[in-house]
Design an enzyme around this catalytic site. Sequence first.
Site, PDB file in Angstrom:
ATOM      1  N   HIS A  96      -5.272  -3.482   5.788  1.00  0.00           N
ATOM      2  CA  HIS A  96      -4.916  -3.825   4.405  1.00  0.00           C
ATOM      3  C   HIS A  96      -6.099  -4.449   3.682  1.00  0.00           C
ATOM      4  O   HIS A  96      -6.057  -5.593   3.262  1.00  0.00           O
ATOM      5  CB  HIS A  96      -3.702  -4.773   4.367  1.00  0.00           C
TER       6      HIS A  96
ATOM      7  N   ASP B 146       0.842  -1.212   0.000  1.00  0.00           N
ATOM      8  CA  ASP B 146       0.000   0.000   0.000  1.00  0.00           C
ATOM      9  C   ASP B 146       0.876   1.260   0.000  1.00  0.00           C
ATOM     10  O   ASP B 146       0.552   2.253  -0.651  1.00  0.00           O
ATOM     11  CB  ASP B 146      -0.907   0.005   1.239  1.00  0.00           C
TER      12      ASP B 146
HETATM   13  N1  LIG Z   1      -0.274  -8.338   1.968  1.00  0.00           N
HETATM   14  C1  LIG Z   1      -0.307  -8.004   0.682  1.00  0.00           C
HETATM   15  O1  LIG Z   1      -0.065  -6.847   0.312  1.00  0.00           O
HETATM   16  C2  LIG Z   1      -0.595  -9.031  -0.358  1.00  0.00           C
HETATM   17  C3  LIG Z   1      -1.073 -10.260  -0.002  1.00  0.00           C
HETATM   18  N2  LIG Z   1      -1.293 -11.216  -0.928  1.00  0.00           N
HETATM   19  C4  LIG Z   1      -1.757 -12.515  -0.443  1.00  0.00           C
HETATM   20  O2  LIG Z   1      -0.670 -13.444  -0.549  1.00  0.00           O
HETATM   21  C5  LIG Z   1      -1.191 -14.752  -0.692  1.00  0.00           C
HETATM   22  C6  LIG Z   1      -0.543 -15.449  -1.845  1.00  0.00           C
HETATM   23  O3  LIG Z   1      -0.910 -14.846  -3.065  1.00  0.00           O
HETATM   24  P1  LIG Z   1      -0.262 -15.376  -4.430  1.00  0.00           P
HETATM   25  O4  LIG Z   1       1.230 -15.408  -4.293  1.00  0.00           O
HETATM   26  O5  LIG Z   1      -0.855 -14.623  -5.543  1.00  0.00           O
HETATM   27  O6  LIG Z   1      -0.817 -16.873  -4.455  1.00  0.00           O
HETATM   28  P2  LIG Z   1      -0.253 -18.102  -5.244  1.00  0.00           P
HETATM   29  O7  LIG Z   1      -1.424 -18.985  -5.430  1.00  0.00           O
HETATM   30  O8  LIG Z   1       0.537 -17.684  -6.442  1.00  0.00           O
HETATM   31  O9  LIG Z   1       0.787 -18.761  -4.230  1.00  0.00           O
HETATM   32  C7  LIG Z   1       0.361 -19.386  -3.060  1.00  0.00           C
HETATM   33  C8  LIG Z   1       1.443 -20.354  -2.594  1.00  0.00           C
HETATM   34  O10 LIG Z   1       1.007 -20.935  -1.348  1.00  0.00           O
HETATM   35  C9  LIG Z   1       1.293 -22.318  -1.394  1.00  0.00           C
HETATM   36  N3  LIG Z   1       0.361 -23.044  -0.512  1.00  0.00           N
HETATM   37  C10 LIG Z   1      -0.902 -23.399  -0.783  1.00  0.00           C
HETATM   38  N4  LIG Z   1      -1.430 -24.086   0.253  1.00  0.00           N
HETATM   39  C11 LIG Z   1      -0.477 -24.155   1.207  1.00  0.00           C
HETATM   40  C12 LIG Z   1      -0.413 -24.754   2.502  1.00  0.00           C
HETATM   41  N5  LIG Z   1      -1.435 -25.438   3.002  1.00  0.00           N
HETATM   42  N6  LIG Z   1       0.714 -24.599   3.211  1.00  0.00           N
HETATM   43  C13 LIG Z   1       1.765 -23.920   2.702  1.00  0.00           C
HETATM   44  N7  LIG Z   1       1.769 -23.341   1.483  1.00  0.00           N
HETATM   45  C14 LIG Z   1       0.668 -23.471   0.738  1.00  0.00           C
HETATM   46  C15 LIG Z   1       1.103 -22.698  -2.856  1.00  0.00           C
HETATM   47  O11 LIG Z   1       1.813 -23.868  -3.162  1.00  0.00           O
HETATM   48  C16 LIG Z   1       1.662 -21.489  -3.586  1.00  0.00           C
HETATM   49  O12 LIG Z   1       3.059 -21.598  -3.791  1.00  0.00           O
HETATM   50  C17 LIG Z   1      -2.712 -14.599  -0.839  1.00  0.00           C
HETATM   51  O13 LIG Z   1      -3.305 -14.835   0.410  1.00  0.00           O
HETATM   52  C18 LIG Z   1      -2.866 -13.157  -1.264  1.00  0.00           C
HETATM   53  O14 LIG Z   1      -4.135 -12.660  -0.949  1.00  0.00           O
HETATM   54  C19 LIG Z   1      -0.988 -11.021  -2.243  1.00  0.00           C
HETATM   55  C20 LIG Z   1      -0.526  -9.795  -2.671  1.00  0.00           C
HETATM   56  C21 LIG Z   1      -0.353  -8.703  -1.775  1.00  0.00           C
HETATM   57  O1  LIG Z   2      -6.184  -9.016  -2.461  1.00  0.00           O
HETATM   58  C1  LIG Z   2      -5.123  -9.632  -2.691  1.00  0.00           C
HETATM   59  O2  LIG Z   2      -4.956 -10.844  -2.472  1.00  0.00           O
HETATM   60  C2  LIG Z   2      -3.948  -8.862  -3.196  1.00  0.00           C
HETATM   61  C3  LIG Z   2      -3.544  -7.786  -2.292  1.00  0.00           C
HETATM   62  O3  LIG Z   2      -3.699  -7.847  -1.085  1.00  0.00           O
HETATM   63  C4  LIG Z   2      -2.930  -6.601  -2.890  1.00  0.00           C
HETATM   64  O4  LIG Z   2      -2.596  -6.621  -4.075  1.00  0.00           O
HETATM   65  O5  LIG Z   2      -2.780  -5.615  -2.155  1.00  0.00           O
END
Ligand SMILES: NC(=O)C1=CN([C@@H]2O[C@H](COP(=O)(O)OP(=O)(O)OC[C@H]3O[C@@H](n4cnc5c(N)ncnc54)[C@H](O)[C@@H]3O)[C@@H](O)[C@H]2O)C=CC1
Ligand SMILES: O=C([O-])CC(=O)C(=O)O
Length: 215
Positions: free
Chosen positions: A98, A71
Amino acid sequence: MVMLSIRRSISTSRRASIVRDLVDAVGNYCPKAIIAIVTNPVNSCVPVAAEMLKKRGVYDPKKLFGITTLDLIRASTFVGELKGIDPMMIQVPVICGHSGETIVPVMSQCKPKIKLTDSEVSDLTKRIQIAGTEVLNLKAGAGTATLAMAFAGSRMVDAIMRGIKGQSNVIECSFVEYNYDEAPYFSTPILLGPNGIEKNLGLPKLNCRNWKRNY
Ligand SMILES: NC(=O)C1=CN([C@@H]2O[C@H](COP(=O)(O)OP(=O)(O)OC[C@H]3O[C@@H](n4cnc5c(N)ncnc54)[C@H](O)[C@@H]3O)[C@@H](O)[C@H]2O)C=CC1
Ligand SMILES: O=C([O-])CC(=O)C(=O)O
């Protein structure tokens, strides 16, 4: 340092239970670890993690972070694009949480001071609040803002590590235990140090616009 990342397609309660189990294992095997949570919903996963660590008797509020750095990066980028300034030179505190309207960029405390009209502040705020959803929609089921999150995560982890090493004046906003009003967890600027949070710097100065929820 543990960063959890779990697929968005999994339901919120399932994700929270995975976070719960992973954090419980960390509490068991590495009770002094600094834990930084990326997994959404960050606003809920951090309290869930805290409760698990409390149950184990190893909760240290100085060592549990929800990563909201993306953010901050978005705020700097969008202000920079609008005003033709290098985003790396701009810092905007982003407080509260967030997700959606809980993401509160405090434009009035932008450094350096940048003159923005009311409508610019309002448009920028909305854009920052919906940026994550915008990326999700554009990627159409193929994931989240992965590369930008990698950058955001590395910036936050780097800041935590610099704090651990004793570097002075390392400040980042993060979603941590704060007990503001009725919200036990809140994102505020944090001074980082050898034990994680050295000092919570509290809310930046807010103006009438912030209080009116127009930001
Ligand atoms: N805080 C922030 O600003 C942001 C948060 N996110 C969050 O990050 C998370 C991941 O997003 P992406 O990378 O796009 O997802 P993704 O689907 O590309 O990656 C998720 C990973 O988690 C692993 N995984 C799935 N189940 C699991 C388990 N039981 N134990 C351990 N690992 C496991 C998968 O194998 C995969 O490598 C989501 O919850 C998303 O909402 C994403 C972007 C920004
Ligand atoms: O909503 C999501 O999983 C992705 C997210 O948090 C972001 O891009 O800030």
